[in-house]
Design an enzyme around this catalytic site. Structure first.
Site, PDB file in Angstrom:
ATOM      1  NE  ARG A  73      -9.494  -6.789   2.592  1.00 14.41           N
ATOM      2  CZ  ARG A  73      -8.353  -6.112   2.629  1.00 14.41           C
ATOM      3  NH1 ARG A  73      -8.009  -5.344   1.626  1.00 14.41           N
ATOM      4  NH2 ARG A  73      -7.544  -6.225   3.656  1.00 14.41           N
ATOM      5  N   GLY A 125      -4.988  -5.464   6.487  1.00 16.54           N
ATOM      6  CA  GLY A 125      -6.007  -4.483   6.824  1.00 16.54           C
ATOM      7  C   GLY A 125      -7.021  -4.925   7.863  1.00 16.54           C
ATOM      8  CB  THR A 136      -0.857  -0.048   1.294  1.00 12.74           C
ATOM      9  OG1 THR A 136      -1.797  -1.091   1.195  1.00 12.74           O
ATOM     10  CG2 THR A 136      -1.549   1.266   1.575  1.00 12.74           C
ATOM     11  CB  THR A 151       1.250  -0.320   4.701  1.00 10.05           C
ATOM     12  OG1 THR A 151       1.363  -1.391   3.750  1.00 10.05           O
ATOM     13  CG2 THR A 151       2.578  -0.230   5.459  1.00 10.05           C
ATOM     14  N   GLY A 152      -0.431  -3.008   5.605  1.00 10.34           N
ATOM     15  CA  GLY A 152      -0.327  -4.360   6.136  1.00 10.34           C
ATOM     16  C   GLY A 152      -1.647  -5.092   6.014  1.00 10.34           C
ATOM     17  N   GLY A 200     -10.642  -2.894   2.854  1.00 10.18           N
ATOM     18  CA  GLY A 200      -9.612  -3.021   3.883  1.00 10.18           C
ATOM     19  C   GLY A 200      -9.543  -1.775   4.755  1.00 10.18           C
ATOM     20  CG  ASP A 201      -5.820  -0.901   6.806  1.00 10.11           C
ATOM     21  OD1 ASP A 201      -5.687  -1.524   5.736  1.00 10.11           O
ATOM     22  OD2 ASP A 201      -4.869  -0.361   7.399  1.00 10.11           O
TER      23      ASP A 201
END
Lengths: 340, 340
Positions: free
Chosen positions: B234, B260, B206, B257-258, B236-237
């Site tokens: 979906r 989510g 990200t 980042t990672g 994510g964060d």
């Protein structure tokens, strides 16, 4: 004969017969939306209908908790009743988007595991809170949107309905009223109408539930149709963990209702939990701080229902009213609509 | 002659010529994704290409800040460069969904006003971070999804592209690899494959940027293609305020980042700010606590970049590596990939 052995045995038996407070305590709180709900605009019949539905819903969840069911089960069953009623802006009674559709959002969170599930913009799922629970329990993701979420609902065997199931005469009237009012008030930036105080209140209403079960586990759930006349696939705070819904066994469980944009900006639900965890505030103090001070200063309107790990309850709002009810371990019921 | 009047005048001139620390301090930090980035898997050419693009991007934002531009402007320009590069999982280089599509998420937040803008699941917008900024500045909502968000992008005159613009050979290979690996590992619950440690790392990446401008205003922005093989719409964060992005002039600005799902459950970005505001932790202590302890205990992987109101910087991750760079007021550049 009272030998030391018998005295010890009697003591142990006594200890086991006294329920440990935290293990058997339980409670449930619900809301059915906040806004300019004034007694002068309400008929006795309407007031009676709202109160009866709130009571029916909370009794359902309370019975589940009393019988040892989980807070998640209680929340789903309670919110299903509110979703199936046309009185509330969730499920059957969802408001219309600017395009005349009904797009539903929901989320649920479990305080023990911090597991969450949420859905945004579904149009064919009868009970969005049940879909949020399926996302939490049976998917690797936590937030699903629109067609994809509906595909997942189908795979999970949930009840699907035609989009027309959500069309109610009352909500269509609200849409027309809001559009008419916005036409008059719209400024050149296109935002004025939306932010006008006279018409924003006709847009709200969401259902939510928080519960503490006998196992000491907290949970929170929220379900909504969003805001009347919402545009461009708008997602509000209800499916946003930390804004519309939050639960953590360390602190409390919260469900929000109101002007979602401000609840997202204020990270309202998690902020209450953080004030308890990091500053040692009580549930009452934390909810007052966030709703009456921080949210109000930001310009946002709405409220929350909350319960903490000891079963303390808070129903805080900065609007004229909020449909709400609570029921404790002893079965003591409170129902409120206006400010007190 | 040194009359008192002249001394006073000299003193005033002196005061005005000494820059007040907080007014002229500025800085910028970026990330290009975290994961199992190991030196043994990297070629010198690839490493050089990543470093060159990180430097190009951060210099762009730094120049804007140096010339007195706002943190929001700097973030948009910096992230546009990373979005336009196929190296990062955002914009041009976005990963594929399970259905072979590219669905992009982004968000931005301004620390002075707590204004936010976010978009989820857009497929035709070349620069999602620019759309997030338009949502923040020109819409009454804060989070728009999918077709509705694209309609808004059109109305705002943003650059639209055919969905095929985002198709890259490299990301299609990743999708095939992940699908193949999941087929072998899938358990009966359908979640095993997704959670398998060997394959989850191929899914991340990200881009994000945080900045402090000369006016003392913080801002944060994040843009992503999400996770390879993501299903059911979906989200994510990255578009979730409080999870993927947060900024508040009182505390700090953060971009995540990672994985989510864990960043949403942990309300990671806001949690860092709350630890600073409510417990008085430094930026360094707060980011370590949240990433190394809380996120790790929850089972999540990833990292953040952050900057506080004094220009202190943190780049914290619990993975093997994170593409990252920072540049301070003096123009001192740092670029890192692996753990140090």
């Amino acid at each position: 004969m009272l030998t030391p052995k018998y005295i010890l045995l009697a003591f142990i038996l006594l200890l086991n017969s006294v329920p440990v407070f935290s293990q058997n305590n339980f409670g449930i709180v619900i809301h059915g939306g906040a806004g300019t709900i004034l007694k002068k605009n309400m008929t006795p019949e309407k007031e009676k209908a709202y109160k009866a539905k709130l009571e029916e819903a909370i009794r359902e969840g309370h019975t589940i908790l009393k019988e040892g069911g989980s807070s998640v089960e209680a929340i789903e069953a309670t919110l299903n009743i509110l979703e199936d009623s046309p009185l509330f802006n969730a499920g059957k009674g969802a408001v219309f988007t600017a395009e005349g559709k009904n797009e539903l959002d929901a989320s649920i969170m479990e305080g023990k595991t911090l597991q969450v599930g949420a859905v945004a913009g579904v149009t064919t799922v009868k009970n969005p809170i049940s879909l949020a629970r399926k996302v939490m329990e049976n998917s690797p993701h936590v937030l699903l949107a629109r067609e994809g979420a509906e595909q997942f609902a189908k795979e999970q065997g949930l009840t699907l309905v035609a989009p027309s199931y959500f069309h109610t005469e009352q909500r269509m009237k609200s849409l027309k009223k809001v559009k008419e009012a916005e036409k008059d008030k719209k400024g050149k930036d296109g935002k004025t109408g939306f932010y006008d105080a006279d018409i924003q209140d006709t847009k709200f209403g969401t259902v939510g539930c928080v519960a503490l079960d006998k196992q000491g586990n907290l949970a929170a759930g929220t379900s909504t149709g969003g805001m009347t006349n919402k545009k461009w696939g708008r997602i509000g705070d209800s499916p946003i963990i930390g804004a519309g819904t939050y639960a953590n066994n360390k602190t409390c469980a919260i469900s929000s209702t109101g002007w979602g944009e401000y609840f997202i900006r204020g990270v309202v639900a998690y902020d209450i939990s953080a004030l308890m965890e990091y500053k040692g505030l009580s549930l009452k103090a934390a909810t007052e701080e966030v709703i009456q001070k921080k949210l109000t200063q930001l310009g946002g309107t709405g409220g929350i229902v909350a319960i903490d790990k000891e079963g303390n309850v808070s129903m805080e709002f900065n609007t004229a009213g909020m449909y709400r009810a609570s029921m404790d371990k002893e079965g003591k019921l409170y129902i409120g609509i206006y400010e007190e």
